[in-house]
Design a protein around this motif. Sequence first.
Motif, mmCIF file in Angstrom:
data_model
loop_
_atom_site.group_PDB
_atom_site.id
_atom_site.type_symbol
_atom_site.label_atom_id
_atom_site.label_comp_id
_atom_site.label_asym_id
_atom_site.label_seq_id
_atom_site.Cartn_x
_atom_site.Cartn_y
_atom_site.Cartn_z
ATOM 1 N N LEU A 100 -20.129 -4.669 -97.826
ATOM 2 C CA LEU A 100 -20.887 -5.124 -96.768
ATOM 3 C C LEU A 100 -20.983 -6.265 -96.534
ATOM 4 O O LEU A 100 -21.922 -6.774 -97.411
ATOM 5 C CB LEU A 100 -21.872 -3.874 -96.522
ATOM 6 C CG LEU A 100 -21.537 -2.479 -96.598
ATOM 7 C CD1 LEU A 100 -22.828 -1.785 -96.572
ATOM 8 C CD2 LEU A 100 -20.359 -2.148 -95.731
ATOM 9 N N ASP A 101 -20.968 -6.895 -95.285
ATOM 10 C CA ASP A 101 -21.202 -8.474 -94.903
ATOM 11 C C ASP A 101 -22.180 -8.256 -93.944
ATOM 12 O O ASP A 101 -21.917 -8.147 -92.695
ATOM 13 C CB ASP A 101 -20.052 -9.170 -94.570
ATOM 14 C CG ASP A 101 -20.168 -10.566 -94.376
ATOM 15 O OD1 ASP A 101 -21.431 -11.104 -94.810
ATOM 16 O OD2 ASP A 101 -19.368 -11.332 -93.665
ATOM 17 N N ALA A 102 -23.490 -8.027 -94.358
ATOM 18 C CA ALA A 102 -24.711 -8.155 -93.474
ATOM 19 C C ALA A 102 -24.562 -7.190 -92.181
ATOM 20 O O ALA A 102 -25.025 -7.283 -90.947
ATOM 21 C CB ALA A 102 -24.729 -9.591 -92.418
ATOM 22 N N VAL A 103 -24.409 -6.053 -92.813
ATOM 23 C CA VAL A 103 -24.832 -4.669 -92.150
ATOM 24 C C VAL A 103 -26.474 -4.656 -92.045
ATOM 25 O O VAL A 103 -27.002 -4.280 -93.289
ATOM 26 C CB VAL A 103 -24.008 -3.341 -92.739
ATOM 27 C CG1 VAL A 103 -24.494 -2.260 -92.169
ATOM 28 C CG2 VAL A 103 -22.529 -3.678 -92.602
ATOM 29 N N PHE A 171 -11.009 -5.533 -88.993
ATOM 30 C CA PHE A 171 -10.968 -6.598 -87.644
ATOM 31 C C PHE A 171 -10.581 -5.818 -86.562
ATOM 32 O O PHE A 171 -9.995 -4.818 -86.723
ATOM 33 C CB PHE A 171 -10.071 -7.598 -87.966
ATOM 34 C CG PHE A 171 -10.565 -8.566 -89.084
ATOM 35 C CD1 PHE A 171 -11.390 -9.714 -88.681
ATOM 36 C CD2 PHE A 171 -10.155 -8.202 -90.579
ATOM 37 C CE1 PHE A 171 -11.963 -10.480 -89.861
ATOM 38 C CE2 PHE A 171 -10.736 -9.436 -91.505
ATOM 39 C CZ PHE A 171 -11.633 -10.471 -91.199
ATOM 40 N N MET A 172 -10.681 -6.398 -85.350
ATOM 41 C CA MET A 172 -10.203 -6.003 -84.154
ATOM 42 C C MET A 172 -8.767 -6.489 -83.885
ATOM 43 O O MET A 172 -8.078 -5.476 -83.355
ATOM 44 C CB MET A 172 -11.153 -6.787 -83.087
ATOM 45 C CG MET A 172 -12.379 -6.296 -82.977
ATOM 46 S SD MET A 172 -12.804 -4.661 -82.784
ATOM 47 C CE MET A 172 -12.188 -4.239 -81.211
ATOM 48 N N GLU A 173 -8.267 -7.204 -84.586
ATOM 49 C CA GLU A 173 -6.880 -7.653 -84.792
ATOM 50 C C GLU A 173 -6.475 -7.454 -86.209
ATOM 51 O O GLU A 173 -7.122 -7.928 -87.080
ATOM 52 C CB GLU A 173 -6.587 -8.782 -84.268
ATOM 53 C CG GLU A 173 -7.210 -9.289 -82.978
ATOM 54 C CD GLU A 173 -6.433 -8.675 -81.606
ATOM 55 O OE1 GLU A 173 -5.302 -8.333 -81.933
ATOM 56 O OE2 GLU A 173 -7.020 -8.285 -80.471
ATOM 57 N N GLY A 174 -5.285 -7.003 -86.631
ATOM 58 C CA GLY A 174 -4.965 -7.071 -87.867
ATOM 59 C C GLY A 174 -3.836 -6.005 -87.961
ATOM 60 O O GLY A 174 -3.023 -5.438 -87.087
ATOM 61 N N GLU A 175 -3.159 -5.716 -89.409
ATOM 62 C CA GLU A 175 -2.337 -4.821 -89.446
ATOM 63 C C GLU A 175 -2.884 -3.433 -89.256
ATOM 64 O O GLU A 175 -3.670 -3.200 -89.658
ATOM 65 C CB GLU A 175 -1.719 -4.998 -90.965
ATOM 66 C CG GLU A 175 -0.409 -4.078 -91.231
ATOM 67 C CD GLU A 175 0.155 -4.424 -92.477
ATOM 68 O OE1 GLU A 175 1.178 -3.623 -92.978
ATOM 69 O OE2 GLU A 175 -0.573 -5.020 -93.438
ATOM 70 N N ALA A 194 -23.005 -6.739 -84.842
ATOM 71 C CA ALA A 194 -22.665 -7.547 -83.661
ATOM 72 C C ALA A 194 -21.545 -8.374 -84.073
ATOM 73 O O ALA A 194 -20.808 -8.741 -82.967
ATOM 74 C CB ALA A 194 -23.882 -8.089 -83.174
ATOM 75 N N ASN A 195 -21.629 -9.097 -85.059
ATOM 76 C CA ASN A 195 -20.612 -10.325 -85.299
ATOM 77 C C ASN A 195 -19.638 -10.092 -86.006
ATOM 78 O O ASN A 195 -18.596 -10.883 -86.369
ATOM 79 C CB ASN A 195 -21.428 -11.595 -85.923
ATOM 80 C CG ASN A 195 -22.699 -11.721 -84.979
ATOM 81 O OD1 ASN A 195 -22.486 -11.668 -83.705
ATOM 82 N ND2 ASN A 195 -23.751 -11.770 -85.474
ATOM 83 N N VAL A 225 -19.845 0.487 -87.136
ATOM 84 C CA VAL A 225 -19.381 0.208 -88.332
ATOM 85 C C VAL A 225 -19.460 1.233 -89.097
ATOM 86 O O VAL A 225 -18.365 1.350 -90.101
ATOM 87 C CB VAL A 225 -20.287 -0.925 -88.890
ATOM 88 C CG1 VAL A 225 -21.817 -0.524 -89.106
ATOM 89 C CG2 VAL A 225 -19.778 -1.435 -90.322
ATOM 90 N N ALA A 226 -19.995 2.351 -89.101
ATOM 91 C CA ALA A 226 -20.271 3.461 -89.970
ATOM 92 C C ALA A 226 -19.006 4.240 -89.737
ATOM 93 O O ALA A 226 -18.352 4.904 -90.440
ATOM 94 C CB ALA A 226 -21.468 4.309 -89.962
ATOM 95 N N THR A 227 -18.773 4.600 -88.327
ATOM 96 C CA THR A 227 -17.468 5.410 -87.925
ATOM 97 C C THR A 227 -16.012 4.664 -88.158
ATOM 98 O O THR A 227 -15.254 5.500 -88.777
ATOM 99 C CB THR A 227 -17.514 5.682 -86.353
ATOM 100 O OG1 THR A 227 -17.415 4.563 -85.597
ATOM 101 C CG2 THR A 227 -18.565 6.737 -86.087
ATOM 102 N N ALA A 228 -16.129 3.551 -88.274
ATOM 103 C CA ALA A 228 -14.916 2.778 -88.630
ATOM 104 C C ALA A 228 -14.866 2.776 -90.060
ATOM 105 O O ALA A 228 -13.857 2.977 -90.604
ATOM 106 C CB ALA A 228 -15.117 1.243 -88.328
ATOM 107 N N THR A 229 -15.914 2.555 -90.743
ATOM 108 C CA THR A 229 -15.964 2.696 -92.445
ATOM 109 C C THR A 229 -15.551 4.083 -92.636
ATOM 110 O O THR A 229 -14.674 4.353 -93.662
ATOM 111 C CB THR A 229 -17.216 2.517 -92.959
ATOM 112 O OG1 THR A 229 -17.913 1.264 -92.541
ATOM 113 C CG2 THR A 229 -17.212 2.771 -94.548
ATOM 114 N N ALA A 230 -15.863 5.088 -91.964
ATOM 115 C CA ALA A 230 -15.207 6.534 -92.207
ATOM 116 C C ALA A 230 -13.680 6.551 -92.013
ATOM 117 O O ALA A 230 -13.216 7.049 -92.889
ATOM 118 C CB ALA A 230 -15.825 7.493 -91.187
#
Lengths: 242, 242
Positions: A100-103, A171-175, A194-195, A225-230
Motif C-alpha cells: 500500500l502506497d499511502a493509503v 492503475f486507471m489505464e493498464g493491462e 485521491a492520488n 481502493v478497498a473494493t479495487a483491492t478485493a
Amino acid sequence: MVSKSQTKLITSLQQKKYRTQSGLFVAEGPKVISELLDGGFKFHSFFSTDTSEITAVNHFLVTETELKKISFLKTANTSLALFEIPKTKPLKDLGLILALDAVRDPGNLGTIIRLCDWFGVQQLICSQDTADCFNPKVVQATMGSLARVQVHYLSLSEYFEKTTLPIYGGFMEGENIYSAKLPKEGIMVMGNEANGISEEIIKTITHKITIPRFGKIQKTESLNVATATAILLSEFRRSTEM
Amino acid sequence: MVSKSQTKLITSLQQKKYRTQSGLFVAEGPKVISELLDGGFKFHSFFSTDTSEITAVNHFLVTETELKKISFLKTANTSLALFEIPKTKPLKDLGLILALDAVRDPGNLGTIIRLCDWFGVQQLICSQDTADCFNPKVVQATMGSLARVQVHYLSLSEYFEKTTLPIYGGFMEGENIYSAKLPKEGIMVMGNEANGISEEIIKTITHKITIPRFGKIQKTESLNVATATAILLSEFRRSTEM
C-alpha cells in the motif's frame, strides 16, 4: 476499577506517538480480543464487565460506565484489552504480497487487512505514510484478521529496488486484469485514495494492470481502493489457484 | 443569503421522513452536483460560495460560514444543491440486476451503487429496510454514480415470485463463484451486514454461490458486504463478457 493512570494510558493510545512510546495498542470486544490472543498477541492488561473473565492479575473488573469512559467505540463492548505491539518478523520475498502506497483511511486499511486474510496474503507492506495498523479504528475494522496478516512499514522504493519479484500496480489505464497472465508470486501495489500510486513508485512497477469498466457511460471516476483491492486479489487467486 | 426557512428545510432533509414529504434530497460539491445534473436530476435550489455559478433565480450566493451551517459534511465544500427525488422508472426483467436484502449502512450502499455503475448494472433493487439511497451519506459516497443507476425499493419476495430470471444469492456456503456457470441475465442478492440474506428470501434463491477462502487458517468470519459485492459483480462480468 480503572485507575487514573490506566485511563490516561488507554486514552493516549488513540495517538500513534503514544502507541510507539508505550509499545501498546487497544482492542475491543470478545471476538477481536480472542482472535488476537489466538494469533499470539500478548496481553498487557484486560478490562471486562464480566466477573467470570477476570482470571489473572492483569485482568480488571469494570462497570459499564467505566468501560464506556475508556472505550473508543460509539457503543462500548463488554471488554477492552491492551496488547503489546509485536516485533515484526523479517519480510520474505515469497508468495503474493500486497503493498500500500499511502493509503490513509483507517477503514480502508482495516478492510484491506481482512481481504488479505481471506485471500491468504500473509504479508502486507505499507509505505511509512500509510495509516497505522494499530490505530484503534483499524484494529476494530480488521475483525481479528490482524492476528493472521503480518504488516510491515518500510520504504517501498528501497524494497522494490532489491526484490526479484514482479511488481504489479493498480492503475486507471493498464493491462486488463481479466486477460493478464498473473503470477503466483509477486507484489501487488495499490495507491493513495485521491492520488493513486506516487511518481517515485510508478517507476519501479513492472506491470500496470487495470479493472475494466463495463458501464456504457464511462463516467465512474474510480473504484474505492478497498473494493479495487478485493477484485484484484480475487483475480490473482482465481487465475493462479483455481 | 440562506433564509431561515431554507436552513430549516435543508437541515430536515437528513431525515427520510422529510425527504419523502418534500420530495427533495441534498447533494454537495461540484462533482456530485454536476454528475446528477448530467444524469437528468432536477435542481430545486442551489447554494454556492462562487459568484460565477449564480446564474438563475433558484441559485443563491452564500458565504463560507453560511454554507458550513447548512452542510452535512465535516468539511463543507463550495456548493450544496437540493434536487427533486425523481419518479422511479418501471423495473425491467433485463440484464444483471443486483438486489440488497436489508443492507443498513449508508457507506456500504454508496459503495455498492458506485460498483453497479462501474460494472454496468443499471438496476439495483432494495428491500424496504435497506438504507435510503437519498440519505446524504449515501449520495456523497456514490460520487455521482446515483445519476446512472436506478434504485428501486420494493418487496423482494413479491418481485422474486414473479420474475423469470434466475436468482443468485451470496452465502458463506454454496457453489464456488469461480467455477459456477454464471448467466448474462439474472439477479444477484446480497444480505444484511450482520445476518446475511433473510429466511424469507433464502427460499426464493435458485443458486447459492460463495467466494472461497484462500487463507490456510480458515478463520476470517466473512467479507464486508461491499467488498463481497465487488468480487461477485466482477466475476459475473468477467465470465460472461470477456
